[in-house]
Design an enzyme around this catalytic site. Structure first.
Site, PDB file in Angstrom:
ATOM      1  N   ASP A  65       1.061  -1.058   0.059  1.00 37.64           N
ATOM      2  CA  ASP A  65      -0.128  -0.029   0.121  1.00 37.64           C
ATOM      3  C   ASP A  65       0.900   1.299  -0.074  1.00 37.64           C
ATOM      4  O   ASP A  65       1.659   1.332   0.752  1.00 37.64           O
ATOM      5  CB  ASP A  65      -0.687   0.024   1.396  1.00 37.64           C
ATOM      6  CG  ASP A  65      -2.075   1.046   0.967  1.00 37.64           C
ATOM      7  OD1 ASP A  65      -2.622   0.997  -0.213  1.00 37.64           O
ATOM      8  OD2 ASP A  65      -2.683   1.449   2.132  1.00 37.64           O
ATOM      9  N   ARG A 203       9.126   2.120  -2.426  1.00 34.92           N
ATOM     10  CA  ARG A 203       9.015   0.534  -2.732  1.00 34.92           C
ATOM     11  C   ARG A 203      10.109  -0.161  -2.770  1.00 34.92           C
ATOM     12  O   ARG A 203      10.413  -1.391  -2.165  1.00 34.92           O
ATOM     13  CB  ARG A 203       8.115   0.366  -4.004  1.00 34.92           C
ATOM     14  CG  ARG A 203       7.828  -1.110  -4.367  1.00 34.92           C
ATOM     15  CD  ARG A 203       6.771  -1.153  -5.455  1.00 34.92           C
ATOM     16  NE  ARG A 203       5.574  -0.472  -4.927  1.00 34.92           N
ATOM     17  CZ  ARG A 203       4.993   0.927  -5.516  1.00 34.92           C
ATOM     18  NH1 ARG A 203       5.755   1.235  -6.364  1.00 34.92           N
ATOM     19  NH2 ARG A 203       4.208   1.083  -4.944  1.00 34.92           N
TER      20      ARG A 203
END
Ligand code: ITT
Length: 217
Positions: A65, A203
């Site tokens: 997320d 990420r």
């Protein structure tokens, strides 16, 4: 144990596969994004739901997320980045931020891992500079676990990464989502190759921590 990367977003899969080789496949599953002020709560709930949904033996899930946090807008759109991309759109968000002079921003990514088993409450942080944030994230994961004891607890482990930057006019056609309007070190994320983006991105940083921990599990 095989690993399923839970997302409907192909762009995330391309980035994740650079870090996670071996038995990793996408689980194209749209978990419920509960309404919450932080990515940790959304990701942890998503990982529990996805673990129950995957329904394969010896299979772990990893939920990703992420969101764009504009500092001058108190972190908006943050956990609502997906909804805001679909409604306002990336260009309009960028324009509003630039017009308001609110260009300082950061991306954040929370990876939530669940394999149905438990782990030590505190991870060995991989990136020591961010130790405080990692521990805070992990403590929150434990809190989320405690809240859900009544419905049967599934432990979740969280890995957090972030990258600072600023909002600029759109440039580049790589990446996805808000990448064209987010500049880090003179380049937008959309101007970088996947490997360049992974080396500095929210990420990439979260994945590197996860990959280190997972290798020992
Ligand atoms: P899944 O939930 O299925 O994984 P999603 O694209 O909805 O796919 P998120 O909720 O995590 O994923 O994404 C929130 C928003 O932030 C969404 O609009 C993405 O396009 C955007 N986003 C996430 N990671 C990004 C990145 O690395 N670069 C640019 N935008 C990103």
């Amino acid at each position: 144990m095989s690993l399923r990367y839970v997302t409907t977003n192909e762009g995330k899969v391309d980035e994740a596969l650079e870090y996670l080789d071996g038995d990793v496949r996408q689980f194209d599953y749209d978990y419920t994004e509960i309404q919450a002020d932080d990515l940790e709560t959304v990701a942890a709930a998503g990982a529990r739901e996805a673990f129950r949904a995957v329904g394969e033996p010896d299979t772990a899930v990893l939920v990703d997320d992420a969101g764009l946090f504009i500092e001058g807008f108190d972190g908006f759109p943050g956990p609502y980045s997906s909804y805001v991309e679909e409604t306002l759109g990336v260009d309009q968000v960028g324009r509003l931020a630039r017009e308001a002079g609110a260009t300082r921003a950061y991306f954040r990514c929370v990876l939530a891992y669940c394999d149905g088993e438990s782990f030590a409450a505190t991870p060995e942080p991989v990136d020591r500079e961010r130790r405080g944030q990692d521990l805070a994230a992990d403590e929150r994961a434990v809190a989320v676990t405690d809240d859900t004891v009544a419905e049967g607890t599934l432990p979740v482990k969280l890995f957090v990464g972030s990258v600072p930057g600023r909002i600029v006019e759109p440039r580049g056609d790589g990446g996805f989502g808000y990448d064209p309007v987010f500049e880090h070190d003179g380049q937008t994320l959309a101007e970088m190759s996947a490997a360049e983006k992974n080396a500095i991105s929210h990420r990439g940083r979260a994945l590197a921590k996860f990959a280190d921990w997972y290798a020992d599990r």
